[in-house]
Every structure is written in structure tokens, then in C-alpha cells.
Design a protein around this motif. Structure first.
Motif, short mmCIF file in Angstrom:
data_model
loop_
_atom_site.label_atom_id
_atom_site.label_comp_id
_atom_site.label_asym_id
_atom_site.label_seq_id
_atom_site.Cartn_x
_atom_site.Cartn_y
_atom_site.Cartn_z
N SER A 278 0.84 -1.20 0.00
CA SER A 278 0.00 0.00 0.00
C SER A 278 0.87 1.25 0.00
N ASP A 279 2.05 1.18 0.62
CA ASP A 279 2.93 2.36 0.59
C ASP A 279 3.61 2.52 -0.77
N ILE A 280 3.97 1.40 -1.38
CA ILE A 280 4.58 1.49 -2.72
C ILE A 280 3.57 2.09 -3.70
N VAL A 281 2.35 1.60 -3.62
CA VAL A 281 1.32 2.06 -4.55
C VAL A 281 1.00 3.54 -4.29
N ALA A 282 0.91 3.92 -3.00
CA ALA A 282 0.61 5.32 -2.68
C ALA A 282 1.67 6.24 -3.28
N GLN A 283 2.93 5.84 -3.15
CA GLN A 283 4.02 6.64 -3.68
C GLN A 283 3.96 6.69 -5.20
N GLY A 284 3.69 5.52 -5.80
CA GLY A 284 3.65 5.43 -7.27
C GLY A 284 2.60 6.33 -7.89
N PHE A 285 1.51 6.58 -7.15
CA PHE A 285 0.45 7.42 -7.70
C PHE A 285 0.69 8.91 -7.46
N GLY A 286 1.77 9.26 -6.77
CA GLY A 286 2.11 10.68 -6.72
C GLY A 286 2.21 11.26 -5.34
#
Ligand SMILES: NC(=O)c1ccc[n+]([C@@H]2O[C@H](COP(=O)([O-])OP(=O)(O)OC[C@H]3O[C@@H](n4cnc5c(N)ncnc54)[C@H](O)[C@@H]3O)[C@@H](O)[C@H]2O)c1
Length: 418
Positions: A278-286
Motif C-alpha cells: 500500500s505504501d509502494i502504490v501510494a508513492q507510485g500514484f504521486g
């Protein structure tokens, strides 16, 4: 201006610091001027949790269970430093943990996609919805340091009096090492699977569940079997009718695929995987300011929505020192719209559904037309005008007010036009 009438209440859970400042601004400038909804308010700020011995969190959870719609502001989970700062009598537990336990809910993290804001992973053009099985595994494991040579066994003793079974784990050499005993419950895995499949149907997304069942054949194999059986027995026909599907993938394969795919699916993760992904994805979206979070019950009937970020203490301190900040309120706006959209779906209130779609559109449109907070302006190559939090909310209010009244999208289920 006529306000939209809503008969059934929503439950408001207020919180702390900068998140609370944005919460109040969004509610008072974007929501209540347009929607006449009974709001049952619970103050979950840390001082009030201290004052009430945390009873307020339980009362709020019960109210959400009764009325089925809650909207939550981010709250401080106290550590030792916070306990000293707020003069706490004890370290109160995470309100989100309490709410999840009382509601037996699953948390889904969903990004808001804005086409003109470049993403760290440019190929992610649709949301990746991360579901984390927030129960047991490493988070309730017994783990200890092994001081020296000796045998490690795991013993299961059935309640029904039948013989115990014992498993040899290892024989430690002189140097010792570390050990871990970990578990999960079938009912919890089943509820998690149900919640994921219900969410996938609601969003119109396929569902992937990731595990490492090639290595943990019994442990992760059981997770996979439970997902397979819930899907086959309760969801397959509805998924096929909707043109959707479910697949199990190995976690390593899923991580690699997620980077290549464009998004548009629910990713059901085991507890630790969900924490990381969830942290990787949060970062990936900006920006964390674009990440929303929904806690739903396994049958999808109760929803509690919030921004996935925390209370943004750093910005709060700057405000206390008299500075303005450019903190992003988009996830807070979407916490309100997604909560109200659930109210609209339950009550079949088309006017309220329209309102949520229009307000989300005005929010995204404001950024696309070039007005944004600093976190997003940093990502945009040219031409962004950076505004304060108040400035952004005012720009959204102005854009919403100027939107044409006709041609609105209906949203009685799912996320309508997105
Ligand atoms: N759901 C919740 O209630 C929740 C979730 C996480 C953390 N917390 C609590 O929040 C407090 C602060 O935690 P933290 O500092 O680790 O995380 P945080 O999300 O509050 O902030 C971390 C950093 O991310 C950036 N950021 C986050 N949201 C932003 C936004 N909307 N706009 C612009 N930038 C943004 C800022 O740079 C900020 O310094 C802690 O007390 C923690 O317990 C609550």
C-alpha cells in the motif's frame, strides 16, 4: 440555493492536527452548504479520547455500524512522544484498529487519478485498489531470540481431547538464532475474501489475491483454497455476468505484473504484503494527498471512508506558528464524497449521488485547469499555480458553483463515471 435533502444520518468522526483543519474546511465550505444531512458527530481527537477513556471511539464505531455510513478524519495513534506531548494517562490504541475490530471490516486504499498529474509509475492510468488482510500473521506472531543450541517444536493441542500433534521446526546450533510462531483464522480469511470480491463487484474491477503458496504450502495454500471456494460458491456467476474474473498469483509475479499493468483491479494482500504494497502504490500514484481509504464490512453494507494519510503534524506545527500551508485536501474531499455516495446508494438518493460526482469532478477539474497544492505542483512540469489549502478549497467551490446544472451523471452504485 436549495440544499439536497438526506433523511438518514451519516456518522462523522473528527480527528487531529492539520487533518482536522482540512476536515472542517471541506465540511463547512464544500459539503454542508449543498447537502442537508443529519450528521452524528464524534470527536476522536486525541484530547477527547483521553477525556473519555477512549469510549468515544467505541461509541463512534457502534454508530457507524447502526447507520452504515461513516466519514473519518485522520487521527493520532499515540506513541511515547505523543503521550508526553498530550499528557496522556495511557497509550490509547489506534482508532482505526478499534473501528476495524468492531466493524469486522477490511480496508481498501484507492488513489484518485488525475490525468494531468504525472505519476512516478507513468503506466498507472487506473486505480490499483489495495486490500490488506489486517489480521494476525506477523502482526500477532510470537517471536523470540534463541540464545543457543536446542530444539524448536510447534505443538497443536485440540480442544476436543484428541491427541496433540507436534512439529519439529529446527535444531539450533550453538550460535542460536531467532524463531517465530504465526497463525491466522479461517473465518477471518473468508471474511477478507468476501469483502474483496464484494468490493471488486462494486467497482467493476477484477480481483487478484497474492500469496507464496509454492513455499508455504499449508499456510498460504489455505488462504488460496479459501479464496477459491468463496469465489466459486458465492461470486463466480456474478463476476462472469459482469465480465470480471478472479485470479490467484504468486506475490513475486504479482509485484512485477503490477508495475507493468495499467491498474484497474483490486489487489488482495496478506497482512505484511498489504503493509508494504500500500505504501509502494501510494508513492507510485504521486502524493499521499491523493490516496483515499474505505473500511467496508464483508457484505459491503457498511462503509467508513477517510483520507489514507495521517494528521500531517509538520504542517500543523507550521500553522500553529502562524504560517499558511499548501496541504492537499483532495483525499479529504473524496472521503466525504465517497461516504455520501454510499448514503446515496443505500437510500437511492439520485440527487445526492449526482452531487458527489459533480464535486469530485470539480475537484479533479480544478487541478487539471492548473490550480493545485504544492505537493502536486512539484510533480507537474510547467504552468501550475500553487495555492494554499484554503485557496484550493475555494477554487473547487467556485468551479462547482459554475458547473452547468444539467447533464449530471447518476451514481447509485460504485463510482459512476470514473
Ligand atoms: N488514518 C489515520 O488516521 C492515520 C494514518 C497514518 C498516520 N496517522 C497519524 O498521523 C500522524 C502523523 O503521521 P506521519 O507524519 O507519519 O504521516 P502523515 O501522512 O501525516 O505525513 C507524512 C508526510 O506526508 C506528506 N503528506 C501527507 N499528507 C499530505 C497531504 N494531504 N498534502 C501534502 N502532503 C502530505 C507530508 O510531507 C507529511 O509530512 C501520526 O500521529 C500518526 O499516528 C494517522
Amino acid at each position: 440555493m436549495n440544499r439536497i435533502s438526506v433523511n438518514q444520518p451519516i456518522v462523522e468522526l473528527d480527528g487531529d492536527e492539520m487533518a482536522h483543519t482540512m476536515w472542517t474546511l471541506v465540511r463547512d465550505r464544500l459539503i454542508t452548504p449543498h447537502v442537508d444531512v443529519p450528521i452524528l458527530r464524534f470527536d476522536l481527537s486525541l484530547p477527547n479520547r483521553e477525556r473519555t477513556g477512549d469510549k468515544v471511539t467505541l461509541q463512534a464505531a457502534e454508530a457507524v455500524a447502526e447507520h452504515r455510513v461513516g466519514v473519518k478524519c485522520s487521527t493520532i495513534t499515540p506513541d511515547a512522544a505523543r503521550a508526553a506531548e498530550y499528557g496522556l494517562s495511557r497509550l490509547w490504541p489506534s482508532p482505526n484498529g478499534t473501528l476495524r475490530n468492531v466493524l469486522n471490516g477490511v480496508i481498501f486504499r484507492e488513489p484518485v487519478i488525475i490525468d494531468s498529474v504525472p505519476r512516478l509509475v507513468p503506466g498507472w492510468t487506473k486505480p490499483i485498489v489495495i486490500a490488506r488482510h489486517a489480521h494476525a500473521d506477523q502482526y500477532k506472531a510470537v517471536n523470540f531470540a534463541v540464545p543457543g543450541a536446542g530444539r524448536l517444536t510447534l505443538t497443536y493441542t485440540p480442544d476436543d481431547g484428541s491427541p496433540a500433534t507436534s512439529h519439529d521446526v529446527t535444531t539450533f546450533p550453538e550460535c542460536g538464532g531467532v524463531a517465530l510462531g504465526m497463525y491466522n483464522y479461517t473465518d477471518s480469511i473468508r471474511d477478507f475474501a468476501r469483502a474483496c470480491f464484494a468490493r471488486g463487484l462494486k467497482l467493476g474491477y477484477p480481483v487478484y489475491f497474492s500469496s507464496k503458496n509454492t513455499v508455504l504450502k499449508a499456510y498460504d495454500g489455505h488462504f488460496k483454497d479459501v479464496f477459491d471456494s468463496v469465489y466459486a460458491e458465492e461470486f463466480r456467476s456474478r463476476y462472469q455476468a459482469a465480465g470480471l474474473f478472479y485470479e490467484h498469483r504468486l506475490i513475486d509475479d504479482m509485484v512485477a505484473s503490477a508495475l507493468k499493468w495499467e491498474g484497474g483491479y483490486v489487489w488482495a494482500c496478506k497482512n505484511y504484503d498489504g503493509d508494504v504494497q500500500s505504501d509502494i502504490v501510494a508513492q507510485g500514484f504521486g502524493s499521499p494527498g491523493l490516496m483515499t481509504s474505505v473500511l467496508t464490512t464483508p457484505d459491503g453494507s457498511i462503509q467508513l471512508t477517510e483520507a489514507a494519510h495521517g494528521t500531517i503534524a509538520r504542517h500543523h506545527r507550521r500553522r500553529e506558528a502562524g504560517e499558511m500551508t499548501s496541504t492537499n485536501p483532495i483525499a479529504t474531499i473524496f472521503a466525504w464524497t465517497r461516504g455520501l455516495a454510499h448514503r446515496a446508494a443505500l437510500d437511492r438518493n439520485a440527487a445526492l449521488a449526482d452531487f458527489t460526482v459533480e464535486l469530485e469532478r470539480a475537484t479533479v477539474g480544478t487541478v487539471e485547469q492548473g490550480t493545485m497544492t504544492a505537493d502536486l505542483a512539484r510533480l507537474v512540469p510547467t504552468g501550475a499555480s500553487t495555492v494554499t489549502t484554503e485557496g484550493f478549497i475555494q477554487a473547487v467551490a467556485d468551479r462547482f458553483a459554475a458547473a452547468p446544472a444539467g447533464g449530471k451523471m447518476r451514481r447509485l452504485d460504485g463510482h459512476g463515471s470514473e
